[in-house]
Design a protein around this motif. Sequence first.
Motif, short mmCIF file in Angstrom:
data_model
loop_
_atom_site.label_atom_id
_atom_site.label_comp_id
_atom_site.label_asym_id
_atom_site.label_seq_id
_atom_site.Cartn_x
_atom_site.Cartn_y
_atom_site.Cartn_z
N GLY A 45 0.80 -1.22 0.00
CA GLY A 45 0.00 0.00 0.00
C GLY A 45 0.83 1.27 0.00
N ASP A 46 2.14 1.17 0.29
CA ASP A 46 3.01 2.34 0.26
C ASP A 46 3.24 2.80 -1.17
N VAL A 47 3.47 4.11 -1.33
CA VAL A 47 3.80 4.68 -2.63
C VAL A 47 5.26 5.12 -2.58
N LEU A 48 6.05 4.61 -3.52
CA LEU A 48 7.47 4.95 -3.60
C LEU A 48 7.70 5.85 -4.80
N VAL A 49 8.51 6.89 -4.60
CA VAL A 49 8.92 7.78 -5.68
C VAL A 49 10.44 7.83 -5.63
N PHE A 50 11.08 7.45 -6.75
CA PHE A 50 12.54 7.43 -6.77
C PHE A 50 13.03 7.65 -8.20
N PRO A 51 14.21 8.27 -8.33
CA PRO A 51 14.78 8.45 -9.67
C PRO A 51 15.43 7.14 -10.12
N LEU A 52 15.26 6.84 -11.39
CA LEU A 52 15.88 5.65 -11.97
C LEU A 52 16.23 5.99 -13.41
N GLY A 53 17.53 6.21 -13.65
CA GLY A 53 17.95 6.63 -14.98
C GLY A 53 17.44 8.04 -15.24
N PRO A 54 16.95 8.31 -16.45
CA PRO A 54 16.47 9.66 -16.75
C PRO A 54 15.04 9.91 -16.28
N HIS A 55 14.40 8.93 -15.67
CA HIS A 55 13.00 9.05 -15.28
C HIS A 55 12.84 9.02 -13.77
N VAL A 56 11.72 9.55 -13.30
CA VAL A 56 11.34 9.44 -11.90
C VAL A 56 10.19 8.44 -11.85
N ARG A 57 10.39 7.36 -11.11
CA ARG A 57 9.39 6.29 -11.04
C ARG A 57 8.46 6.55 -9.87
N THR A 58 7.17 6.34 -10.07
CA THR A 58 6.16 6.42 -9.03
C THR A 58 5.49 5.05 -8.98
N ILE A 59 5.69 4.35 -7.89
CA ILE A 59 5.29 2.95 -7.78
C ILE A 59 4.44 2.76 -6.53
N LYS A 60 3.36 2.01 -6.65
CA LYS A 60 2.56 1.62 -5.49
C LYS A 60 2.88 0.16 -5.19
N VAL A 61 3.27 -0.11 -3.96
CA VAL A 61 3.63 -1.46 -3.54
C VAL A 61 2.34 -2.27 -3.36
N ILE A 62 2.22 -3.34 -4.11
CA ILE A 62 1.05 -4.21 -4.01
C ILE A 62 1.31 -5.35 -3.02
N ALA A 63 2.50 -5.93 -3.11
CA ALA A 63 2.84 -7.06 -2.25
C ALA A 63 4.33 -7.05 -1.96
N LEU A 64 4.71 -7.77 -0.92
CA LEU A 64 6.12 -7.96 -0.60
C LEU A 64 6.53 -9.32 -1.14
N GLY A 65 7.65 -9.38 -1.81
CA GLY A 65 8.08 -10.62 -2.43
C GLY A 65 8.76 -11.56 -1.45
N GLU A 66 8.58 -12.83 -1.68
CA GLU A 66 9.27 -13.84 -0.88
C GLU A 66 10.68 -14.09 -1.44
N ARG A 67 10.82 -13.90 -2.75
CA ARG A 67 12.10 -14.16 -3.40
C ARG A 67 12.21 -13.26 -4.62
N ARG A 68 13.39 -13.21 -5.21
CA ARG A 68 13.59 -12.46 -6.44
C ARG A 68 13.34 -13.42 -7.59
N GLY A 69 12.12 -13.45 -8.05
CA GLY A 69 11.73 -14.41 -9.07
C GLY A 69 11.81 -13.83 -10.47
N PRO A 70 11.16 -14.49 -11.42
CA PRO A 70 11.16 -14.01 -12.80
C PRO A 70 10.39 -12.69 -12.94
N ALA A 71 10.56 -12.04 -14.08
CA ALA A 71 9.98 -10.72 -14.30
C ALA A 71 8.47 -10.67 -14.11
N PRO A 72 7.68 -11.63 -14.63
CA PRO A 72 6.23 -11.54 -14.40
C PRO A 72 5.86 -11.59 -12.91
N GLU A 73 6.61 -12.36 -12.15
CA GLU A 73 6.38 -12.43 -10.70
C GLU A 73 6.75 -11.11 -10.04
N ALA A 74 7.83 -10.49 -10.50
CA ALA A 74 8.26 -9.21 -9.95
C ALA A 74 7.27 -8.10 -10.30
#
Length: 123
Positions: A45-74
């Motif tokens: 439910g948290d909203v993260l705002v952070f710079p990444l490369g030339p863009h500023v990303r605005t992301i809402k956290v939906i879930a916490l991951g158990e592991r670093r899995g494949p891209a669709p899981e991420a």
Amino acid sequence: MRVDKWLWHARFLKTRSLAAKHVGAEGVRINGTRTVKPAANVRAGDVLVFPLGPHVRTIKVIALGERRGPAPEAQALYEDLAPPPPRAPAAPDAPPRRDPGAGRPTGRDRRALDKLRGEPGAE
């Protein structure tokens, strides 16, 4: 979960150490509060705002991951709140674009066009 670990799980950065360095150097806003601590907690439910490369990303956290899995899981761990990037306008000196599937005309099509235009030599 730690914000650096979550960024790594969500595949925004390649390694956890890079994620920790990125948070420490660039900073991350968690629900509007700036933090430079990689150990800052992040919850669903948290909203993260952070710079990444030339863009500023605005992301809402939906879930916490158990592991670093494949891209669709991420990608299931977050929702991207940023609007899609604007499309670049076509250059004024660029050749006109064809309709999708139009392709290059065949010889038969060319002869039909010549005949339609009434050009000499068209039979």
